[in-house]
Write a protein that holds these residues in place. Structure first.
Motif, PDB file in Angstrom:
ATOM      1  N   ILE A 145     -24.409 -53.436  31.325  1.00 26.49           N
ATOM      2  CA  ILE A 145     -23.984 -52.363  32.231  1.00 26.49           C
ATOM      3  C   ILE A 145     -24.457 -52.650  33.662  1.00 26.49           C
ATOM      4  N   LEU A 146     -25.636 -53.261  33.812  1.00 18.94           N
ATOM      5  CA  LEU A 146     -26.142 -53.580  35.141  1.00 18.94           C
ATOM      6  C   LEU A 146     -25.261 -54.611  35.834  1.00 18.94           C
ATOM      7  N   TYR A 147     -24.838 -55.642  35.102  1.00 24.90           N
ATOM      8  CA  TYR A 147     -24.010 -56.687  35.703  1.00 24.90           C
ATOM      9  C   TYR A 147     -22.591 -56.204  35.970  1.00 24.90           C
ATOM     10  N   VAL A 148     -22.105 -55.284  35.157  1.00 25.10           N
ATOM     11  CA  VAL A 148     -20.784 -54.704  35.428  1.00 25.10           C
ATOM     12  C   VAL A 148     -20.787 -54.035  36.797  1.00 25.10           C
ATOM     13  N   ILE A 149     -21.877 -53.322  37.085  1.00 27.03           N
ATOM     14  CA  ILE A 149     -21.955 -52.602  38.357  1.00 27.03           C
ATOM     15  C   ILE A 149     -22.314 -53.532  39.511  1.00 27.03           C
ATOM     16  N   SER A 150     -23.343 -54.355  39.326  1.00 29.96           N
ATOM     17  CA  SER A 150     -23.841 -55.161  40.443  1.00 29.96           C
ATOM     18  C   SER A 150     -22.893 -56.290  40.832  1.00 29.96           C
ATOM     19  N   SER A 151     -22.255 -56.920  39.852  1.00 29.35           N
ATOM     20  CA  SER A 151     -21.394 -58.066  40.153  1.00 29.35           C
ATOM     21  C   SER A 151     -19.995 -57.671  40.586  1.00 29.35           C
ATOM     22  N   ASP A 152     -19.468 -56.564  40.045  1.00 29.84           N
ATOM     23  CA  ASP A 152     -18.052 -56.275  40.258  1.00 29.84           C
ATOM     24  C   ASP A 152     -17.753 -54.935  40.915  1.00 29.84           C
ATOM     25  N   LEU A 153     -18.772 -54.115  41.194  1.00 24.24           N
ATOM     26  CA  LEU A 153     -18.515 -52.872  41.902  1.00 24.24           C
ATOM     27  C   LEU A 153     -17.909 -53.104  43.282  1.00 24.24           C
ATOM     28  N   PRO A 154     -18.381 -54.113  44.053  1.00 27.17           N
ATOM     29  CA  PRO A 154     -17.724 -54.355  45.354  1.00 27.17           C
ATOM     30  C   PRO A 154     -16.230 -54.643  45.212  1.00 27.17           C
ATOM     31  N   LYS A 155     -15.852 -55.425  44.204  1.00 28.43           N
ATOM     32  CA  LYS A 155     -14.444 -55.729  43.994  1.00 28.43           C
ATOM     33  C   LYS A 155     -13.677 -54.474  43.587  1.00 28.43           C
ATOM     34  N   TYR A 156     -14.300 -53.640  42.754  1.00 33.12           N
ATOM     35  CA  TYR A 156     -13.646 -52.404  42.314  1.00 33.12           C
ATOM     36  C   TYR A 156     -13.377 -51.492  43.506  1.00 33.12           C
ATOM     37  N   LEU A 157     -14.371 -51.363  44.374  1.00 33.64           N
ATOM     38  CA  LEU A 157     -14.215 -50.498  45.543  1.00 33.64           C
ATOM     39  C   LEU A 157     -13.146 -51.016  46.494  1.00 33.64           C
ATOM     40  N   LYS A 158     -13.112 -52.326  46.699  1.00 29.66           N
ATOM     41  CA  LYS A 158     -12.186 -52.889  47.681  1.00 29.66           C
ATOM     42  C   LYS A 158     -10.773 -53.017  47.135  1.00 29.66           C
TER      43      LYS A 158
END
Length: 495
Positions: free
Chosen positions: A263-276
């Motif tokens: 769950i940590l890597y889902v947020i830390s690695s790909d949250l920027p891509k999700y937002l953009k």
């Protein structure tokens, strides 16, 4: 008797607190380096896949996933060697050289991108991971040598909470740097900071209290009374891997760590891509919104660390109960919050709020599961941290390509694809929590003191008549779920 110093410069802060601060910064610097690429890659790769244009590159979603995950290949590989080296030769240089290696290679990344190809970048990131993988195991060895049991929740949460501050600073400042300068400067910035940290760390930190030239006699006496020993013993018997790998509480800790890291890597690695790409947040704002969840996680980790120590010292909860309680808080609520975020569609405020809540509760992981290796085996805490964090790091290898495979477009249907990712994460979080609640423990395991080495020469192991050992037994003997074999074993040590 060891010569110690009592001038004001040495007594402003206890040296174990100085060690905690520098350990916190070690993880923070490590995270600024590894996480900065998550934001930088949104500028390196054009919004549409086409030929190379100027300073951008036509990497597919899958290729981007491998670039982001390649760091964790080396990260996983170096965990066990890093722990063993720290236990045998001391943690100071294991930590320092690992972070320095990351910083130097990070500065070479723009050169690898410009004059090499994607495979060169991936190989460079793997080698960077080799340096980063030694940090957590070596810090666990240093914490075991410096931090009394009743201070573990506080100092452990402060040290391991460096990852959140590192991620927060990296995401926030990377967006500022990318908004004003070429993306190459983002790599140079964090590399310079890593070199500055290395110099300060080598001056102020030592592997154990007895070798520290600036520690006061008062603190040295206190640590000797609490820990039973203040000098690292390089004659510690070889790591009892067979006993560790067949130990049920250890395996429960390992599985729970994998779920947390997922769950940590889902947020830390790909949250920027999700937002953009899904919410269409401007690049200069992506770092700010991505950093907010990590601020919440850090604040919760510090608060919960103090609460955990309070509950244990007051004997409201045993060590085992405290570890399970905070592990539950750090797993189940976050799983529900990220699921809620996936149903918020494109409402930026609700999505960010849900991720902030998810990551804030995730901070309870530190006084729960993260310091559990110190409970199970102070002598081999480096090996245990290497095992748990190393296997947990596999999630870092799998998550970015996994998301790249499921989320294969940037259209409106991407929301449904991301929702599938969050559902899988939800299920993993629930299962790993159940496993730890059933089989986790906070009791020192029998392999901590091999039968052939029951004397005081067993590394930093505590004597049966020390305050620390009495504290440990009195707090955990009230736990009806304690491993009876461990109790019998410890009682035999007293005779």
């Amino acid at each position: 008797m060891k010569k110690t110093y009592n001038n004001p410069l040495c007594t402003i802060l206890p040296q174990r607190v100085v060690m905690g601060i520098m350990g916190f910064l070690a993880i923070a610097v490590s995270y600024t380096i590894r996480q900065s690429l998550s934001v930088t890659i949104t500028e390196m790769v054009p919004k549409k896949t086409d030929a190379r244009i100027g300073e951008t590159y036509s990497w597919s979603e899958t290729e981007q996933g491998w670039v982001l995950s390649s760091f964790y290949i080396g990260y996983v590989i170096s965990h066990v060697p890093g722990g063993l080296v720290a236990e045998k030769f001391g943690a100071k240089w294991t930590i320092g050289c690992g972070v320095l290696l990351m910083g130097v290679l990070n500065a070479l990344t723009p050169i690898a991108v410009r004059y090499g190809n994607i495979m060169v970048v991936i190989v460079l990131r793997i080698i960077m991971g080799l340096g980063g993988g030694t940090t957590y195991p070596a810090l666990s060895v240093m914490l075991a040598a410096w931090v009394p049991e009743k201070e573990r929740g506080k100092l452990g949460s402060i040290v391991f909470g460096g990852g959140q501050i590192g991620s927060l600073v990296s995401f926030a400042l990377s967006s500022v740097i990318l908004g004003k300068y070429h993306w190459q400067y983002n790599f140079y910035c964090w590399s310079i900071i890593s070199v500055i940290w290395f110099i300060l760390f080598t001056i102020t930190c030592y592997s154990d209290p007895a070798s520290h030239p600036f520690i006061t006699q008062k603190e040295l006496n206190y640590l000797n009374a609490e820990l039973g020993q203040t000098k690292r013993n390089d004659k510690l018997p070889p790591t009892p891997w067979s006993s560790i790998l067949t130990n049920i509480p250890v395996m429960a800790m390992v599985f729970a760590q994998m779920g947390h890291d997922w769950i940590l890597y889902v947020i830390s690695s790909d949250l920027p891509k999700y937002l953009k790409e899904v919410l269409h947040v401007p690049t200069e704002e992506v770092g700010f919104y991505t950093s907010l969840p990590f601020l919440g996680m850090w604040l919760f980790s510090i608060f919960s660390g103090y609460v955990s120590d309070f509950l244990i010292v007051r004997r409201i909860l045993t060590i085992t109960q405290a570890r399970k309680f905070f592990t539950f808080l750090g797993a189940v609520p976050p799983a529900f919050f990220i699921m809620a975020a996936s149903y918020a569609e494109k409402n930026l405020f609700v999505v960010v709020t849900m991720f902030v809540c998810a990551m804030s509760f995730l901070g309870n992981f530190y006084p729960g599961l993260k310091i559990n290796s110190l409970d199970l085996s102070p002598n081999y805490s480096g090996s245990l941290m290497a095992l748990t964090n190393g296997i947990g790091g596999i999630s870092g290898v799998v998550v970015p390509p996994f998301i790249g495979y499921i989320v294969d477009d940037k259209t409106n249907s991407a929301i449904l694809q991301w929702r599938k990712v969050f559902w899988i994460t939800f299920g993993f979080s629930i299962v790993r929590t159940v496993v730890f609640l059933l089989w986790g423990s906070g009791v020192v395991q029998q392999f901590n003191n091999p039968v052939k080495q029951l004397s005081v020469e067993s590394g930093i192991s505590r004597q049966p008549d020390t305050p620390t050992n009495r504290y440990e037994m009195s707090s955990d003997l009230s736990d009806q779920t304690i491993d009876k074999n461990v109790v019998v074993f410890n009682e035999q040590n007293k005779t």
